[in-house]
Design an enzyme around this catalytic site. Structure first.
Site, mmCIF file in Angstrom:
data_model
loop_
_atom_site.group_PDB
_atom_site.id
_atom_site.type_symbol
_atom_site.label_atom_id
_atom_site.label_comp_id
_atom_site.label_asym_id
_atom_site.label_seq_id
_atom_site.Cartn_x
_atom_site.Cartn_y
_atom_site.Cartn_z
ATOM 1 N N HIS A 66 -13.113 1.940 9.066
ATOM 2 C CA HIS A 66 -12.288 0.836 8.556
ATOM 3 C C HIS A 66 -12.829 0.334 7.207
ATOM 4 O O HIS A 66 -13.164 -0.848 7.044
ATOM 5 C CB HIS A 66 -12.239 -0.305 9.589
ATOM 6 C CG HIS A 66 -11.015 -1.168 9.424
ATOM 7 N ND1 HIS A 66 -10.361 -1.740 10.486
ATOM 8 C CD2 HIS A 66 -10.319 -1.547 8.326
ATOM 9 C CE1 HIS A 66 -9.330 -2.444 10.050
ATOM 10 N NE2 HIS A 66 -9.291 -2.330 8.729
ATOM 11 N N ILE A 67 -12.884 1.258 6.251
ATOM 12 C CA ILE A 67 -13.493 0.932 4.950
ATOM 13 C C ILE A 67 -12.464 0.844 3.830
ATOM 14 O O ILE A 67 -12.827 0.836 2.662
ATOM 15 C CB ILE A 67 -14.560 1.983 4.557
ATOM 16 C CG1 ILE A 67 -13.961 3.404 4.592
ATOM 17 C CG2 ILE A 67 -15.775 1.877 5.445
ATOM 18 C CD1 ILE A 67 -14.752 4.421 3.802
ATOM 19 N N GLY A 68 -11.167 0.777 4.205
ATOM 20 C CA GLY A 68 -10.115 0.755 3.178
ATOM 21 C C GLY A 68 -10.362 -0.273 2.091
ATOM 22 O O GLY A 68 -10.156 -0.012 0.906
ATOM 23 N N ALA A 69 -10.808 -1.448 2.482
ATOM 24 C CA ALA A 69 -10.983 -2.532 1.512
ATOM 25 C C ALA A 69 -12.432 -2.679 1.072
ATOM 26 O O ALA A 69 -12.773 -3.601 0.338
ATOM 27 C CB ALA A 69 -10.505 -3.844 2.124
ATOM 28 N N GLU B 124 -12.620 -0.238 17.671
ATOM 29 C CA GLU B 124 -13.578 0.018 16.588
ATOM 30 C C GLU B 124 -14.889 -0.692 16.934
ATOM 31 O O GLU B 124 -14.898 -1.919 16.961
ATOM 32 C CB GLU B 124 -13.020 -0.488 15.264
ATOM 33 C CG GLU B 124 -11.769 0.263 14.839
ATOM 34 C CD GLU B 124 -11.095 -0.306 13.587
ATOM 35 O OE1 GLU B 124 -11.622 -1.266 12.988
ATOM 36 O OE2 GLU B 124 -10.035 0.214 13.215
ATOM 37 N N ILE C 14 0.835 -1.207 0.000
ATOM 38 C CA ILE C 14 0.000 0.000 0.000
ATOM 39 C C ILE C 14 0.873 1.262 0.000
ATOM 40 O O ILE C 14 0.623 2.202 -0.757
ATOM 41 C CB ILE C 14 -0.984 -0.009 1.195
ATOM 42 C CG1 ILE C 14 -1.922 -1.220 1.078
ATOM 43 C CG2 ILE C 14 -1.798 1.291 1.246
ATOM 44 C CD1 ILE C 14 -2.786 -1.480 2.303
ATOM 45 N N ASP D 57 11.040 2.371 6.436
ATOM 46 C CA ASP D 57 10.545 1.014 6.718
ATOM 47 C C ASP D 57 11.584 0.308 7.569
ATOM 48 O O ASP D 57 12.757 0.717 7.591
ATOM 49 C CB ASP D 57 10.325 0.255 5.387
ATOM 50 C CG ASP D 57 9.411 -0.949 5.561
ATOM 51 O OD1 ASP D 57 9.781 -1.882 6.296
ATOM 52 O OD2 ASP D 57 8.325 -0.955 4.957
HETATM 53 P P1 NAD Z 1 2.818 -4.948 3.606
HETATM 54 O O1 NAD Z 1 3.158 -6.119 4.463
HETATM 55 O O2 NAD Z 1 2.983 -5.070 2.126
HETATM 56 O O3 NAD Z 1 3.638 -3.662 4.088
HETATM 57 C C1 NAD Z 1 3.797 -3.324 5.421
HETATM 58 C C2 NAD Z 1 5.180 -2.724 5.588
HETATM 59 O O4 NAD Z 1 5.278 -2.211 6.926
HETATM 60 C C3 NAD Z 1 6.319 -3.741 5.407
HETATM 61 O O5 NAD Z 1 7.226 -3.286 4.408
HETATM 62 C C4 NAD Z 1 6.959 -3.808 6.792
HETATM 63 O O6 NAD Z 1 8.360 -4.036 6.748
HETATM 64 C C5 NAD Z 1 6.630 -2.427 7.338
HETATM 65 N N1 NAD Z 1 6.711 -2.317 8.795
HETATM 66 C C6 NAD Z 1 6.316 -3.197 9.751
HETATM 67 N N2 NAD Z 1 6.576 -2.706 10.979
HETATM 68 C C7 NAD Z 1 7.146 -1.490 10.798
HETATM 69 C C8 NAD Z 1 7.646 -0.484 11.673
HETATM 70 N N3 NAD Z 1 7.601 -0.641 12.995
HETATM 71 N N4 NAD Z 1 8.165 0.627 11.124
HETATM 72 C C9 NAD Z 1 8.224 0.799 9.770
HETATM 73 N N5 NAD Z 1 7.773 -0.110 8.905
HETATM 74 C C10 NAD Z 1 7.251 -1.242 9.402
HETATM 75 O O7 NAD Z 1 1.290 -4.589 3.985
HETATM 76 P P2 NAD Z 1 0.239 -3.746 3.108
HETATM 77 O O8 NAD Z 1 -0.566 -4.672 2.288
HETATM 78 O O9 NAD Z 1 0.932 -2.604 2.486
HETATM 79 O O10 NAD Z 1 -0.706 -3.225 4.300
HETATM 80 C C11 NAD Z 1 -0.246 -2.210 5.180
HETATM 81 C C12 NAD Z 1 -1.204 -2.027 6.343
HETATM 82 O O11 NAD Z 1 -2.511 -1.684 5.863
HETATM 83 C C13 NAD Z 1 -1.409 -3.275 7.223
HETATM 84 O O12 NAD Z 1 -1.433 -2.873 8.591
HETATM 85 C C14 NAD Z 1 -2.788 -3.752 6.853
HETATM 86 O O13 NAD Z 1 -3.385 -4.466 7.914
HETATM 87 C C15 NAD Z 1 -3.473 -2.422 6.582
HETATM 88 N N6 NAD Z 1 -4.683 -2.541 5.764
HETATM 89 C C16 NAD Z 1 -5.741 -1.754 6.107
HETATM 90 C C17 NAD Z 1 -6.908 -1.826 5.366
HETATM 91 C C18 NAD Z 1 -8.079 -0.937 5.704
HETATM 92 O O14 NAD Z 1 -9.210 -1.354 5.520
HETATM 93 N N7 NAD Z 1 -7.840 0.266 6.183
HETATM 94 C C19 NAD Z 1 -7.010 -2.711 4.282
HETATM 95 C C20 NAD Z 1 -5.891 -3.461 3.937
HETATM 96 C C21 NAD Z 1 -4.720 -3.361 4.684
#
Ligand code: NAD
Length: 307
Positions: A281-284, A260, A151, A170
Site C-alpha cells: 500500500h505504497i501508492g501515496a 493488510e 487516478i 465508471d
Molecule cells: P476518485 O473519487 O477521483 O475516483 C474514483 C472513481 O471510481 C469515481 O469516478 C467513481 O464514480 C468510481 N466508482 C466508484 N464505484 C464504482 C464502481 N462500482 N464501478 C465503477 N466505478 C466506480 O478517486 P481517486 O482519487 O481516483 O482514487 C481512486 C482509488 O484509489 C480510491 O479507492 C482510493 O482510495 C485509492 N487510492 C489508493 C492509494 C494507494 O496508496 N494505493 C492512494 C490514493 C488513492
C-alpha cells in the site's frame, strides 16, 4: 487557542505549517486507542492517516472536536456519516497523491508484464533466468480502466503515451472527460471482455466491494494482467487466486489487499504466487505526494478553523 491532535505519522510540513500559523499541535503518532479516548476531549481538530480508526466511540468522546482531517485520500477509517451528523467537518487531500499512484500503476503494469519481481528473486537465489520467460509489450494493447476519477484519468494519459488503447468504465457519466483524453467509454462487461490489461481505480463504495469476483474473472480475456492500486476489498481474493492458478489471469500486481498485511491462508498463497507482485500500500508513499497532501491539508484546515 485552537488545539490539534495528530495521531499518525505525517509529513513535517503539516506540523511546521500549522505551528507557523499559530496553531497548537500535539504530535502523538502511534498513540494507543485507550490513550486516544482519554485525551481526545481536549482538541478542536484531529489529524489522522489510515492507522487511527475514528469510530463512533472516538467521536462521542471528542466533545470539542470541530474537524477531522485525513492526510491522504481514503476515508474508510473514519465514520464520516456519524461525524457529520454530530456537526464535525471531515476534510482530506485526495488530489495530493494522484500522480504518485498513477506512476506506481504504470510501473506495476510493466513489472507484471515482464515478471520483473520473479526474475529478480530468481537471480538473488543464484539462478540466471535469461530465456526462461517471455514478456508482453504494453504498446498496442487495450487497457481497461475501472473507475475513471482522478487516478484513472491520469493513468489513461500515461498509458496513452506508451501507445496503449484505453477504454474506461465508471458508475457516473464520464463521457466528457474520456473523450478529451481519447478514451472510449464502455459498459462493465465489455471492458472485462476486451481488455488485455485491467487497472482498477474505483473508490470503495458499497457497490465496489468484490466488484471483481469469479463471474467477472471468467468474462476476462485469457492471459489478462490485472493491477489494483485502489482498495483490496474490490477484488475477491479467493476468486483471483483460483484464476491465477488456472492460468486465466497471466499476472496480477496489487498495491492493496483485503487484509493488510495478509492473514488468511488464501491471501498468503496469493502473495507468495510467482506471478503476483505485491507492494505494501505504497501508492501515496513518495516525498512529493506526502508534501502535496500536507500543503493541501494545512490550507484546508487553517481555512476551516479560522471561519
Ligand atoms: P476518485 O473519487 O477521483 O475516483 C474514483 C472513481 O471510481 C469515481 O469516478 C467513481 O464514480 C468510481 N466508482 C466508484 N464505484 C464504482 C464502481 N462500482 N464501478 C465503477 N466505478 C466506480 O478517486 P481517486 O482519487 O481516483 O482514487 C481512486 C482509488 O484509489 C480510491 O479507492 C482510493 O482510495 C485509492 N487510492 C489508493 C492509494 C494507494 O496508496 N494505493 C492512494 C490514493 C488513492
Amino acid at each position: 487557542m485552537v488545539r490539534v491532535l495528530i495521531t499518525d505519522s505525517v509529513d513535517e510540513y503539516i506540523i511546521n505549517g500549522l505551528k507557523s500559523r499559530g496553531i497548537d499541535i500535539d504530535y502523538r503518532p502511534g498513540i494507543s486507542r485507550e490513550d486516544l479516548l482519554k485525551v481526545v476531549p481536549g482538541y478542536e481538530a484531529l489529524i489522522v492517516r489510515g492507522r487511527t480508526k475514528v469510530t463512533r466511540d472516538v467521536i462521542d468522546a471528542a466533545s470539542r472536536l470541530r474537524v477531522i482531517a485525513r492526510a491522504g485520500v481514503g476515508l474508510d477509517n473514519i465514520d464520516v456519516e456519524y461525524a457529520k451528523a454530530r456537526g464535525i467537518e471531515v476534510i482530506n487531500a485526495p488530489e495530493g497523491s494522484t500522480q504518485s499512484v498513477a506512476e506506481l500503476t504504470i510501473g506495476l503494469m510493466i513489472a507484471a508484464a515482464r515478471l520483473v519481481s520473479l526474475q529478480d528473486r530468481l537471480i538473488k537465489g543464484g539462478e540466471w533466468p535469461k530465456g526462461k520467460y517471455m514478456g508482453i509489450e504494453l504498446f498496442g494493447k487495450t487497457l481497461g480502466i475501472i473507475g475513471f476519477g482522478r487516478i484513472g484519468q491520469r493513468v489513461a494519459e500515461l498509458a496513452g503515451a506508451i501507445g496503449m488503447r484505453v477504454i474506461a468504465y465508471d458508475v457516473v457519466d464520464i463521457g466528457d472527460r474520456a473523450s478529451k483524453l481519447g478514451v472510449d467509454t464502455v459498459g462493465f462487461e465489455e471492458l472485462l471482455k476486451r481488455s488485455d490489461f485491467i487497472a482498477i481505480h474505483v473508490s470503495l463504495t458499497p457497490s465496489a466491494r468484490h466488484l471483481i469476483g469469479e463471474r467477472e474473472l471468467q468474462l476476462m480475456k485469457d492471459g489478462v494482467v490485472i493491477v489494483n492500486a485502489s482498495r483490496g476489498e474490490v477484488i475477491d481474493t479467493k476468486a483471483l487466486l483460483k484464476a491465477i492458478n488456472d492460468g486465466k489471469v497471466a499476472a496480477a500486481a496489487l498495491d492493496v489487499l483485503e487484509n493488510e498485511p495478509p492473514k488468511e491462508p488464501w491471501e498468503i498463497e496469493l502473495v507468495m504466487h510467482p506471478r503476483v507482485i505485491v507492494t505494501p500500500h505504497i501508492g501515496a508513499e513518495t516525498r512529493e505526494a506526502q508534501r502535496k497532501i500536507a500543503e493541501i491539508l494545512v490550507d484546508k484546515l487553517v481555512n476551516y478553523l479560522q471561519r
